[in-house]
Design a protein around this motif. Structure first.
Motif, PDB file in Angstrom:
ATOM      1  N   ASP A  21      -4.242  -4.319  -4.386  1.00 10.03           N
ATOM      2  CA  ASP A  21      -3.445  -3.864  -3.251  1.00 10.03           C
ATOM      3  C   ASP A  21      -3.100  -2.387  -3.447  1.00 10.03           C
ATOM      4  N   LEU A  22      -3.573  -1.535  -2.528  1.00  7.50           N
ATOM      5  CA  LEU A  22      -3.321  -0.098  -2.630  1.00  7.50           C
ATOM      6  C   LEU A  22      -2.221   0.372  -1.679  1.00  7.50           C
ATOM      7  N   SER A  23      -1.356  -0.556  -1.256  1.00  8.56           N
ATOM      8  CA  SER A  23      -0.310  -0.181  -0.293  1.00  8.56           C
ATOM      9  C   SER A  23       0.949   0.374  -0.958  1.00  8.56           C
ATOM     10  N   ALA A  24       1.042   0.300  -2.281  1.00  8.84           N
ATOM     11  CA  ALA A  24       2.247   0.761  -2.971  1.00  8.84           C
ATOM     12  C   ALA A  24       2.364   2.280  -2.925  1.00  8.84           C
ATOM     13  N   ILE A  25       3.562   2.767  -3.135  1.00 11.47           N
ATOM     14  CA  ILE A  25       3.787   4.216  -3.122  1.00 11.47           C
ATOM     15  C   ILE A  25       2.981   4.909  -4.217  1.00 11.47           C
ATOM     16  N   GLU A  26       2.736   4.167  -5.333  1.00  8.43           N
ATOM     17  CA  GLU A  26       1.975   4.762  -6.442  1.00  8.43           C
ATOM     18  C   GLU A  26       0.514   5.025  -6.091  1.00  8.43           C
ATOM     19  N   THR A  27       0.031   4.409  -5.018  1.00  7.42           N
ATOM     20  CA  THR A  27      -1.372   4.609  -4.624  1.00  7.42           C
ATOM     21  C   THR A  27      -1.474   5.143  -3.194  1.00  7.42           C
ATOM     22  N   ALA A  28      -0.445   5.838  -2.751  1.00  5.61           N
ATOM     23  CA  ALA A  28      -0.468   6.434  -1.414  1.00  5.61           C
ATOM     24  C   ALA A  28      -0.486   7.960  -1.524  1.00  5.61           C
ATOM     25  N   PRO A  29      -1.250   8.634  -0.671  1.00  5.86           N
ATOM     26  CA  PRO A  29      -2.221   8.093   0.283  1.00  5.86           C
ATOM     27  C   PRO A  29      -3.520   7.738  -0.416  1.00  5.86           C
ATOM     28  N   ALA A  30      -4.346   6.954   0.232  1.00  8.97           N
ATOM     29  CA  ALA A  30      -5.613   6.516  -0.352  1.00  8.97           C
ATOM     30  C   ALA A  30      -6.774   7.196   0.357  1.00  8.97           C
TER      31      ALA A  30
END
Length: 439
Positions: free
Chosen positions: A376-385
């Motif tokens: 899941d790339l929706s977390a703040i740690e992986t935003a933006p993608a």
């Protein structure tokens, strides 16, 4: 017109196939039947098919399961017992004495299950292991649902498991016969290392591997001391010795391979030997930086492993994949060495090739078995993608893994283990801690 019928469909925002480096399918879905990938299609076409179950992953990357090419799963019970030691000090004065007191069938079974729970939660679907009490490891693999390669350790000296090399070999082959026919369990021959195995035993291992159609899994060229010790004792480097003994072949998975000359890399490539690169363990034990880029450039199949939790101290293949890319760059002073897509291929398809199962797993392709994971790339740690391949390697962590499937069977669903009891395993770990501390 009858709609195609499937057991499960999975749609995802991104799909990293690993069929071609850099290939990402956006808003696509896969259809699974009898554990195999039957179709890959744009998500908009799902209305034309029927499935017993659908999993929608709107913010996720779907990719092949990670393949841990070198581990000692049961050693999870020794995690943190002896840190910040040189390899031989760590082995001789800490690990081997602790193993002598505690390693039995129940130690291996419990330790392996704890390791498998950790690996499944981190997106690992296949483990290539090496330890003792192999039936216990095989039972743990079946209980967890992981694809399990059971490495049968062979040494010259006695342990709780065996008296000598012949004893290790005979017990290994007997335990292997118990599990023939189990699709997810494969036994391998695992002579520990050139400094613990004799010439006669290596010859026997090479012969048995051919007769029984088995892989060989061995620590080789892990430290500079190992190489210099061989030169001093035998007047030749370990790889040269193993070549003379008939060990170098596509059957061999060589763990570590940190200290190699250019000529040795060419030798390994010529004989089709695969390498299990273990960056975290190599760094923690100060073994050195393996020449990964040179090996890849020479055509060597290099996969990635965690080693055991006693020398890492975690079984986190996403972390190892990131370290693989970063360590190759700093080791060569070349920021283009081992790009993200190459690192992902090493952690998936290359591992499958080394194990001889790349026709079954390691990439997303119609006809292959559905060993898959989702992040899941929706977390703040992986935003933006911007680039999911970059994110998987450089930004995401195992906490982003939400689903793990082997042959289409869920081992992890919405971050919850489905085949293993996490609370029970935590209790087992606490019990073993008390036993080990009690000496």
């Amino acid at each position: 017109m009858t709609r195609p019928q499937y057991d499960m469909t999975v749609s995802a925002r991104w799909m990293i196939t690993v069929e071609t480096d850099g290939e990402v399918l956006e808003n696509h879905a896969i259809a699974i039947k009898n554990g195999r990938i039957e179709a890959i299609m744009p998500a908009g076409q799902l209305a034309a098919v029927s499935a017993t179950r659908h999993v929608d992953l709107p913010h996720h990357v779907l990719m092949p399961g990670l393949i841990n090419l070198h581990g000692h799963s049961a050693m999870t019970l020794l995690r943190g017992l002896a840190d910040d030691k040189a390899l031989m000090d760590w082995l001789n004065n800490h690990i081997w004495p602790a193993e002598g007191k505690h390693v039995r069938d129940d130690f291996v079974f419990d330790g392996a299950l704890i390791a498998m729970a950790e690996m499944i939660r981190g997106g690992t679907t296949t483990i290539n292991d090496m330890y003792f009490y192999h039936a216990a490891m095989a039972r743990a693999g079946l209980a967890s649902g992981m694809r399990t390669f059971v490495g049968c350790s062979i040494l010259e000296f006695p342990t709780n498991y065996g008296a000598n090399a012949d004893d290790y070999i005979s017990k290994s082959l007997a335990e292997r016969r118990e599990f023939l026919g189990e699709e997810l369990v494969t036994f391998t021959l695992a002579p520990h290392a050139p400094y613990t195995v004799s010439d006669d035993t290596f010859r026997k291992v090479a012969m048995l591997a051919e007769q029984e159609d088995m892989l060989i899994h061995c620590h080789i060229h892990e430290t500079a001391d190992e190489v210099s010790g061989s030169v001093q004792e035998r007047q030749q480097r370990p790889l040269a010795r193993l070549k003379e003994l008939g060990l170098l072949s596509p059957r061999l998975i060589a763990a570590h391979m940190v200290h190699l000359t250019d000529e040795e890399i060419e030798l390994v490539a010529r004989h089709g030997v695969s390498v299990a690169h273990n960056p975290a363990s190599n760094m923690k034990l100060a073994s050195g930086i393996a020449p990964v880029k040179k090996m890849l450039d020479a055509g060597v199949t290099v996969g990635i492993g965690t080693d055991g939790a006693a020398s890492n101290n975690k079984l986190d293949m996403l972390a190892e994949t990131r370290l693989t890319a970063l360590l190759a760059k700093v080791g060569t002073l070349d920021p283009t060495a081992v790009p993200a897509a190459t690192a992902i291929r090493m952690a998936t398809l290359n591992g499958a090739k080394a194990l001889g199962i790349d026709d079954k797993v390691g990439s997303i392709r119609v006809g292959k078995q559905a060993d898959l994971i989702a992040l899941d790339l929706s977390a703040i740690e992986t935003a933006p993608a911007f680039d999911p391949i970059s994110h998987v390697v450089y930004a995401a962590g195992r906490e982003q893994v939400t689903h793990t499937w082997v042959k289409g069977e869920a081992l992890l669903s919405e971050r919850t283990l489905t085949t293993l009891d996490e609370a029970a395993l935590k209790a087992k770990a606490a019990d073993w801690r008390n036993r080990i501390l009690a000496k």
